[in-house]
Motif scaffolding. Structure first.
Motif, mmCIF file in Angstrom:
data_model
loop_
_atom_site.group_PDB
_atom_site.id
_atom_site.type_symbol
_atom_site.label_atom_id
_atom_site.label_comp_id
_atom_site.label_asym_id
_atom_site.label_seq_id
_atom_site.Cartn_x
_atom_site.Cartn_y
_atom_site.Cartn_z
ATOM 1 N N ALA A 192 0.727 -1.063 -0.141
ATOM 2 C CA ALA A 192 -0.277 -0.094 0.037
ATOM 3 C C ALA A 192 0.713 1.213 -0.435
ATOM 4 C CB ALA A 192 -0.771 0.108 0.991
ATOM 5 N N GLY A 205 0.794 3.563 -3.017
ATOM 6 C CA GLY A 205 0.517 4.976 -2.850
ATOM 7 C C GLY A 205 1.234 5.884 -3.462
ATOM 8 N N LEU A 264 -1.174 8.103 -5.748
ATOM 9 C CA LEU A 264 -1.347 9.445 -4.865
ATOM 10 C C LEU A 264 -0.845 10.702 -5.019
ATOM 11 C CD1 LEU A 264 -1.972 7.758 -1.190
ATOM 12 C CD2 LEU A 264 -3.587 7.921 -3.174
ATOM 13 N N LEU A 312 0.497 12.235 4.663
ATOM 14 C CA LEU A 312 -0.289 11.992 3.391
ATOM 15 C C LEU A 312 -1.947 12.924 4.111
ATOM 16 C CD1 LEU A 312 -1.876 10.115 1.626
ATOM 17 C CD2 LEU A 312 -1.649 8.235 2.774
#
Lengths: 142, 135
Positions: free
Chosen positions: B58, B62, B66, B129
């Motif tokens: 992940a 990410g 992202l 994040l």
């Protein structure tokens, strides 16, 4: 979306629902399932979630989304027979574990349960290693 | 895919291969009665699969996908630190699990150190994040 990805994602959804159903059984305060098989059922359920749901979902999406060498769009990803064989091995291993493990804790040492657990371990191991190799080749930098 | 994501995903795949091998040994051990330190091996298996495979994958994806933390020449430094801390943490924790079985449960410092490194890694990933994603 490639056919193998659709297959993984649909199967992952089935495993999610099945795992939640088993989780309800594990949590029941009544005598079913028997306390002695409750541990085996809960272990099998955890693996339905971790392998059957999450890991299969990851495999399906990764086969679809990870970069590919060349410019072939996703819908032209060749349908490999080995992908489907590995998918079948992984799911057969999981279903076998769910069928056998609760009984193993009640009747350890019987041949059916012994071979069932061994076959489940071997099938899942081989299938996951196959897809590790498939995805490794897709982790290419641009 | 940025190089840091490439290596995080590859590390996650290695953890998956090792973790599923440990899991297969545990399941086969139930069938054959071979049970060397299965408690410690089970703890190591869980750590490798949950943190080394799922969490690390992940994080790697990410950094790639992202928008607030997409890897580039400026931000890859912190990303590499996350990768290093996370993998070091998992390795320390697994070493502690396996050593603990062999050393009669004296591996507490290794386990704690591993978890602290993992916490630092995920804090270094999660705080930027959260703050950037909610701008």
């Amino acid at each position: 979306m490639p056919a193998i990805s659709r297959l993984f994602i649909r199967t992952a959804a089935v495993h999610l629902v099945a795992a939640m159903g088993c989780w309800v059984l594990v949590a029941l305060p009544t005598g079913f399932p028997a306390e002695t098989s409750r541990y085996g059922l809960s272990m099998a359920t955890v693996h339905l979630l971790a392998v059957g749901w999450i890991t299969q979902l990851i495999f399906g999406v990764a086969l679809w989304m990870f970069p590919r060498r060349g410019r072939r769009p996703p819908r032209e990803l060749p349908d490999r027979t080995l992908d489907r064989v590995a998918w079948a091995l992984l799911n057969a291993g999981l279903v076998l574990r769910l069928a056998v493990e609760p009984g193993w804790t009640v009747l350890p040492g019987t041949d059916v349960w012994r071979w069932g657990l061994l076959a489940s371990a071997a099938a899942q191991w081989a299938a996951v290693l196959y897809f590790v190799g498939r995805l490794w080749s897709r982790t290419a930098s641009r | 895919m940025p190089r840091v994501s490439l290596w995080l995903v590859r590390a996650a795949l290695v953890h998956l291969a090792v973790g599923v091998t440990a899991g297969a040994l545990l399941l086969a051990g139930k069938a054959t009665g071979w049970t060397p330190d299965t408690g410690q091996l089970a703890l190591a298996h869980r750590e490798i699969v949950v943190v080394g495979w799922l969490v690390q994958l992940a994080v790697g994806v990410g950094f790639w996908i992202l928008p607030p933390i997409r890897g580039d020449a400026v931000r890859e430094g912190p990303a590499w630190r996350v990768a290093g801390l996370l993998n070091a943490g998992v390795l320390l924790y697994v070493a502690g699990c396996l050593w603990g079985g062999a050393a009669g449960g004296q591996a507490g410092p290794l386990l704690a150190a591993g978890r602290i490194l993992e916490l630092l890694a995920l804090t270094a990933f999660g705080v930027p994040l959260a703050t950037r994603a909610f701008r």
